[in-house]
Enzyme design. Structure first.
Site, PDB file in Angstrom:
ATOM      1  N   GLY A 152      15.469 -21.118  13.519  1.00 20.90           N
ATOM      2  CA  GLY A 152      14.804 -21.913  12.486  1.00 20.90           C
ATOM      3  C   GLY A 152      15.324 -23.326  12.303  1.00 20.90           C
ATOM      4  O   GLY A 152      15.138 -23.917  11.230  1.00 20.90           O
ATOM      5  N   SER A 153      15.941 -23.915  13.327  1.00 24.24           N
ATOM      6  CA  SER A 153      16.464 -25.271  13.109  1.00 24.24           C
ATOM      7  C   SER A 153      15.339 -26.305  12.982  1.00 24.24           C
ATOM      8  O   SER A 153      15.463 -27.270  12.225  1.00 24.24           O
ATOM      9  CB  SER A 153      17.456 -25.670  14.211  1.00 24.24           C
ATOM     10  OG  SER A 153      16.817 -25.882  15.434  1.00 24.24           O
ATOM     11  N   ARG A 155      -2.689  -7.697  18.269  1.00 24.19           N
ATOM     12  CA  ARG A 155      -2.443  -9.105  17.935  1.00 24.19           C
ATOM     13  C   ARG A 155      -3.389  -9.567  16.811  1.00 24.19           C
ATOM     14  O   ARG A 155      -2.995 -10.255  15.883  1.00 24.19           O
ATOM     15  CB  ARG A 155      -2.652  -9.963  19.192  1.00 24.19           C
ATOM     16  CG  ARG A 155      -2.181 -11.381  19.061  1.00 24.19           C
ATOM     17  CD  ARG A 155      -2.403 -12.159  20.347  1.00 24.19           C
ATOM     18  NE  ARG A 155      -1.748 -11.558  21.503  1.00 24.19           N
ATOM     19  CZ  ARG A 155      -0.444 -11.644  21.761  1.00 24.19           C
ATOM     20  NH1 ARG A 155       0.352 -12.308  20.955  1.00 24.19           N
ATOM     21  NH2 ARG A 155       0.074 -11.072  22.830  1.00 24.19           N
ATOM     22  N   MET A 192       7.666 -16.850  18.456  1.00 26.33           N
ATOM     23  CA  MET A 192       7.654 -16.362  19.834  1.00 26.33           C
ATOM     24  C   MET A 192       6.460 -15.484  20.201  1.00 26.33           C
ATOM     25  O   MET A 192       6.521 -14.741  21.164  1.00 26.33           O
ATOM     26  CB  MET A 192       8.971 -15.604  20.124  1.00 26.33           C
ATOM     27  CG  MET A 192      10.211 -16.480  20.017  1.00 26.33           C
ATOM     28  SD  MET A 192      10.126 -17.974  21.055  1.00 26.33           S
ATOM     29  CE  MET A 192      10.311 -17.227  22.673  1.00 26.33           C
ATOM     30  N   ARG A 193       5.385 -15.569  19.407  1.00 28.21           N
ATOM     31  CA  ARG A 193       4.198 -14.779  19.768  1.00 28.21           C
ATOM     32  C   ARG A 193       3.009 -15.695  20.006  1.00 28.21           C
ATOM     33  O   ARG A 193       2.860 -16.714  19.337  1.00 28.21           O
ATOM     34  CB  ARG A 193       3.852 -13.802  18.641  1.00 28.21           C
ATOM     35  CG  ARG A 193       4.709 -12.551  18.686  1.00 28.21           C
ATOM     36  CD  ARG A 193       4.370 -11.610  17.563  1.00 28.21           C
ATOM     37  NE  ARG A 193       3.010 -11.076  17.623  1.00 28.21           N
ATOM     38  CZ  ARG A 193       2.591 -10.177  18.497  1.00 28.21           C
ATOM     39  NH1 ARG A 193       3.408  -9.700  19.409  1.00 28.21           N
ATOM     40  NH2 ARG A 193       1.350  -9.744  18.474  1.00 28.21           N
ATOM     41  N   HIS A 203       7.447 -27.741  21.849  1.00 32.69           N
ATOM     42  CA  HIS A 203       7.797 -27.058  23.098  1.00 32.69           C
ATOM     43  C   HIS A 203       8.895 -27.858  23.802  1.00 32.69           C
ATOM     44  O   HIS A 203       8.791 -29.090  23.895  1.00 32.69           O
ATOM     45  CB  HIS A 203       6.553 -26.943  23.986  1.00 32.69           C
ATOM     46  CG  HIS A 203       6.819 -26.185  25.244  1.00 32.69           C
ATOM     47  ND1 HIS A 203       6.930 -24.809  25.269  1.00 32.69           N
ATOM     48  CD2 HIS A 203       7.047 -26.610  26.509  1.00 32.69           C
ATOM     49  CE1 HIS A 203       7.198 -24.419  26.503  1.00 32.69           C
ATOM     50  NE2 HIS A 203       7.273 -25.487  27.277  1.00 32.69           N
ATOM     51  N   LEU A 263      -2.209 -21.529  26.401  1.00 34.36           N
ATOM     52  CA  LEU A 263      -0.769 -21.599  26.162  1.00 34.36           C
ATOM     53  C   LEU A 263      -0.218 -23.016  26.381  1.00 34.36           C
ATOM     54  O   LEU A 263      -0.361 -23.569  27.475  1.00 34.36           O
ATOM     55  CB  LEU A 263      -0.056 -20.607  27.089  1.00 34.36           C
ATOM     56  CG  LEU A 263       1.473 -20.615  27.035  1.00 34.36           C
ATOM     57  CD1 LEU A 263       1.970 -20.094  25.700  1.00 34.36           C
ATOM     58  CD2 LEU A 263       2.055 -19.814  28.181  1.00 34.36           C
ATOM     59  N   ASP A 264       0.419 -23.566  25.347  1.00 39.12           N
ATOM     60  CA  ASP A 264       1.120 -24.858  25.438  1.00 39.12           C
ATOM     61  C   ASP A 264       0.241 -25.953  26.050  1.00 39.12           C
ATOM     62  O   ASP A 264       0.720 -26.773  26.843  1.00 39.12           O
ATOM     63  CB  ASP A 264       2.421 -24.702  26.257  1.00 39.12           C
ATOM     64  CG  ASP A 264       3.404 -23.751  25.585  1.00 39.12           C
ATOM     65  OD1 ASP A 264       3.395 -23.667  24.343  1.00 39.12           O
ATOM     66  OD2 ASP A 264       4.184 -23.093  26.304  1.00 39.12           O
ATOM     67  N   GLU A 310      14.270 -32.677  19.322  1.00 38.63           N
ATOM     68  CA  GLU A 310      13.168 -31.886  18.761  1.00 38.63           C
ATOM     69  C   GLU A 310      13.018 -32.122  17.266  1.00 38.63           C
ATOM     70  O   GLU A 310      11.912 -32.278  16.758  1.00 38.63           O
ATOM     71  CB  GLU A 310      13.400 -30.385  19.010  1.00 38.63           C
ATOM     72  CG  GLU A 310      13.187 -29.967  20.451  1.00 38.63           C
ATOM     73  CD  GLU A 310      13.244 -28.460  20.610  1.00 38.63           C
ATOM     74  OE1 GLU A 310      12.833 -27.723  19.696  1.00 38.63           O
ATOM     75  OE2 GLU A 310      13.709 -28.003  21.668  1.00 38.63           O
TER      76      GLU A 310
END
Ligand code: GRF
Length: 201
Positions: free
Chosen positions: A11-12, A64, A89-90, A108, A143-144, A173
């Protein structure tokens, strides 16, 4: 702007956003909720310490779609207008992306479109790139791959490992995510097709 943050771990990036909202660096905003799919995510305590409400929504063997429906309901109940994925992470279901169309952003740890998916820093080291970095982008159904808001570059040296590169990228980040959320809060990001235009009001 009411912000909801999704985490799965440390969680940073979430902390960077919460602190920037509190200091006013991200203007006119409030973090309404931090949601984790993992009950033991270290970020949960960090959010609580900062007075932010936390909710755990575990997958518990559901599909999901079913899992996401509960998260969508938690976000909508609080009037969340921007969802920030911060080490969540999902993969999101199509219905999640549609419920918050162009209102979900992610960070990312690579210069997308290079090295999407897991272990981006390890992929970068193995590929031998000399420059890597991080990307803040809108989330779409791929994705991304959604429109890029901003990127920060870091140099990769011959001494770097996946771990040292991760640490170098992480330093950028936090600033990148805060800057991107602040641009969105100020209405300075517009999506045109596959591109996010920054600076347009
Ligand atoms: C970061 O490297 C982020 O780019 C990636 O997951 C990591 C999360 O770190 N998506 P943290 O939980 O924000 O500390």
């Amino acid at each position: 702007m009411k912000i909801g943050i999704l985490i799965s771990g440390r969680g940073s990036n979430m902390v960077a956003i919460v602190d920037a909202v509190k200091s006013g660096e991200i203007p006119g905003s409030e973090v309404g909720v931090v949601i984790s799919d993992k009950p033991n995510a270290a970020g949960l305590e960090k959010a609580r310490e900062r007075g932010v409400e936390t909710v755990v929504v575990e997958r518990k063997g559901r599909t999901r779609e079913e899992h996401d429906a509960e998260i969508i309901a938690e976000l909508q109940r609080r009037g969340v207008e921007l969802v920030c994925l911060a080490g969540y992470m999902r993969l999101l279901s199509k219905s999640f992306v549609r419920a918050f169309e162009n209102k979900i952003i992610n960070i990312h740890p690579s210069l997308l479109p290079a090295f999407p998916g897991l272990d981006a820093q390890k992929q970068a080291i193995e590929h031998g790139v000399k420059i890597s970095g991080c990307t803040v982008h809108f989330v779409d159904e791929d994705l991304d791959a959604g429109p890029i808001i901003l990127q920060k570059a870091v140099e990769v040296t011959s001494e770097d490992t996946a771990e040292s590169l991760s640490a170098k990228i992480l330093e950028h980040e936090h600033a990148a995510y805060v800057e991107a959320v602040s641009l969105v809060a100020k209405g300075e990001v517009k999506i045109e097709g596959r591109t996010a235009k920054v600076g347009a009001r």
